[in-house]
Design a protein around this motif. Structure first.
Motif, short mmCIF file in Angstrom:
data_model
loop_
_atom_site.label_atom_id
_atom_site.label_comp_id
_atom_site.label_asym_id
_atom_site.label_seq_id
_atom_site.Cartn_x
_atom_site.Cartn_y
_atom_site.Cartn_z
N HIS A 123 26.26 72.27 -8.20
CA HIS A 123 26.11 72.33 -6.75
C HIS A 123 27.41 72.60 -6.00
N GLY A 124 28.54 72.46 -6.67
CA GLY A 124 29.81 72.53 -5.97
C GLY A 124 30.25 71.14 -5.57
N GLY A 125 31.51 71.02 -5.24
CA GLY A 125 32.09 69.72 -4.96
C GLY A 125 31.59 69.04 -3.72
N ARG A 126 31.04 69.80 -2.80
CA ARG A 126 30.63 69.19 -1.54
C ARG A 126 29.14 68.88 -1.46
N GLY A 127 28.35 69.33 -2.44
CA GLY A 127 26.90 69.13 -2.35
C GLY A 127 26.28 68.59 -3.61
N CYS A 128 27.03 67.80 -4.35
CA CYS A 128 26.57 67.41 -5.69
C CYS A 128 25.44 66.38 -5.70
N SER A 129 25.11 65.80 -4.58
CA SER A 129 24.06 64.76 -4.57
C SER A 129 22.65 65.33 -4.55
N LYS A 130 22.53 66.64 -4.35
CA LYS A 130 21.20 67.26 -4.33
C LYS A 130 20.58 67.18 -5.72
N PRO A 131 19.29 66.89 -5.83
CA PRO A 131 18.63 66.83 -7.14
C PRO A 131 18.56 68.20 -7.81
N LEU A 132 18.58 68.19 -9.13
CA LEU A 132 18.51 69.42 -9.91
C LEU A 132 17.09 69.93 -10.10
N PHE A 133 16.11 69.04 -10.06
CA PHE A 133 14.74 69.43 -10.41
C PHE A 133 14.05 70.27 -9.34
N LEU A 134 14.72 70.55 -8.22
CA LEU A 134 14.09 71.30 -7.13
C LEU A 134 14.05 72.81 -7.39
N THR A 135 14.90 73.29 -8.30
CA THR A 135 14.92 74.72 -8.60
C THR A 135 14.77 74.93 -10.10
N GLN A 136 14.30 76.12 -10.46
CA GLN A 136 14.13 76.43 -11.88
C GLN A 136 15.49 76.43 -12.59
N SER A 137 16.51 77.01 -11.98
CA SER A 137 17.82 77.03 -12.63
C SER A 137 18.39 75.62 -12.73
N GLY A 138 18.15 74.79 -11.74
CA GLY A 138 18.59 73.40 -11.79
C GLY A 138 17.91 72.63 -12.92
N ARG A 139 16.61 72.87 -13.08
CA ARG A 139 15.87 72.22 -14.17
C ARG A 139 16.40 72.67 -15.53
N ARG A 140 16.79 73.97 -15.65
CA ARG A 140 17.37 74.46 -16.91
C ARG A 140 18.70 73.77 -17.19
N TRP A 141 19.55 73.62 -16.15
CA TRP A 141 20.84 72.95 -16.34
C TRP A 141 20.61 71.50 -16.78
N LEU A 142 19.69 70.81 -16.12
CA LEU A 142 19.42 69.41 -16.45
C LEU A 142 18.91 69.30 -17.88
N LYS A 143 17.98 70.14 -18.27
CA LYS A 143 17.43 70.11 -19.63
C LYS A 143 18.54 70.39 -20.65
N SER A 144 19.36 71.37 -20.39
CA SER A 144 20.45 71.71 -21.29
C SER A 144 21.46 70.57 -21.40
N TYR A 145 21.77 69.94 -20.27
CA TYR A 145 22.68 68.80 -20.28
C TYR A 145 22.11 67.65 -21.11
N LEU A 146 20.84 67.33 -20.90
CA LEU A 146 20.23 66.22 -21.64
C LEU A 146 20.17 66.51 -23.13
N GLU A 147 19.92 67.76 -23.51
CA GLU A 147 19.95 68.13 -24.94
C GLU A 147 21.33 67.90 -25.53
N CYS A 148 22.34 68.19 -24.78
CA CYS A 148 23.71 68.05 -25.28
C CYS A 148 24.15 66.60 -25.34
N ARG A 149 23.86 65.84 -24.31
CA ARG A 149 24.36 64.46 -24.22
C ARG A 149 23.58 63.47 -25.07
N PHE A 150 22.31 63.74 -25.35
CA PHE A 150 21.50 62.72 -26.04
C PHE A 150 20.87 63.23 -27.28
#
Length: 150
Positions: A123-150
């Motif tokens: 989201h950038g440094g000034r808007g990071c509190s916005k949820p990721l699940f609202l957009t398809q690309s955000g959902r991809r980032w979240l899924k990819s992050y969770l695969e990596c971290r867990f």
């Protein structure tokens, strides 16, 4: 100079990075690997659509980070951004500097950690509190992050 060290004080442990004297907690090697994974981590990626390198860094991000360059390069040289952003280790320095400036607890869980850094990268440094699940690309980032971290 970048130092990575493990600190234990009064029973609390953390991985810490220090960049040019600035303390960045919880920004570890494993976090960098996940940040790279989420961005595609293509070590051969050039620049396209204004984004470059394995972390897919934009020129605006680079400028906000302080125009980090390869050793002995001039930040005002036209290709300085592209050359640094395409280099894995230089890209890490860009991200460290950006997080030193914008790092915060984006999800309000009381800890600034790799999840927050991933949110900041998306989201950038000034808007990071916005949820990721609202957009398809955000959902991809979240899924990819969770695969990596867990």
């Amino acid at each position: 100079m970048r130092l990575l060290f493990f600190v234990t004080l009064l029973g609390f442990s953390c991985f810490c990075n220090e960049v040019f004297g600035v303390h960045i907690s919880n920004l570890s090697g494993s976090c960098f690997r996940c940040l790279c994974h989420v961005a595609g981590c293509d070590m051969t990626r050039g620049c396209s659509d204004g984004y470059c390198g394995p972390f897919f860094i934009s020129r605006v991000y680079w400028v906000d980070a302080g125009k980090i360059t390869l050793p002995d390069d001039d930040p005002e040289r036209q290709e300085a951004f592209e050359d640094c952003a395409r280099d894995y280790h230089c890209s890490i320095r860009i991200i460290e500097s950006y997080m030193a400036k914008f790092g915060k607890d984006c999800n309000h869980d009381g800890v600034t950690d790799c999840f927050d850094y991933m949110m900041i990268n998306y989201h950038g440094g000034r808007g990071c509190s916005k949820p990721l699940f609202l957009t398809q690309s955000g959902r991809r980032w979240l899924k990819s992050y969770l695969e990596c971290r867990f």
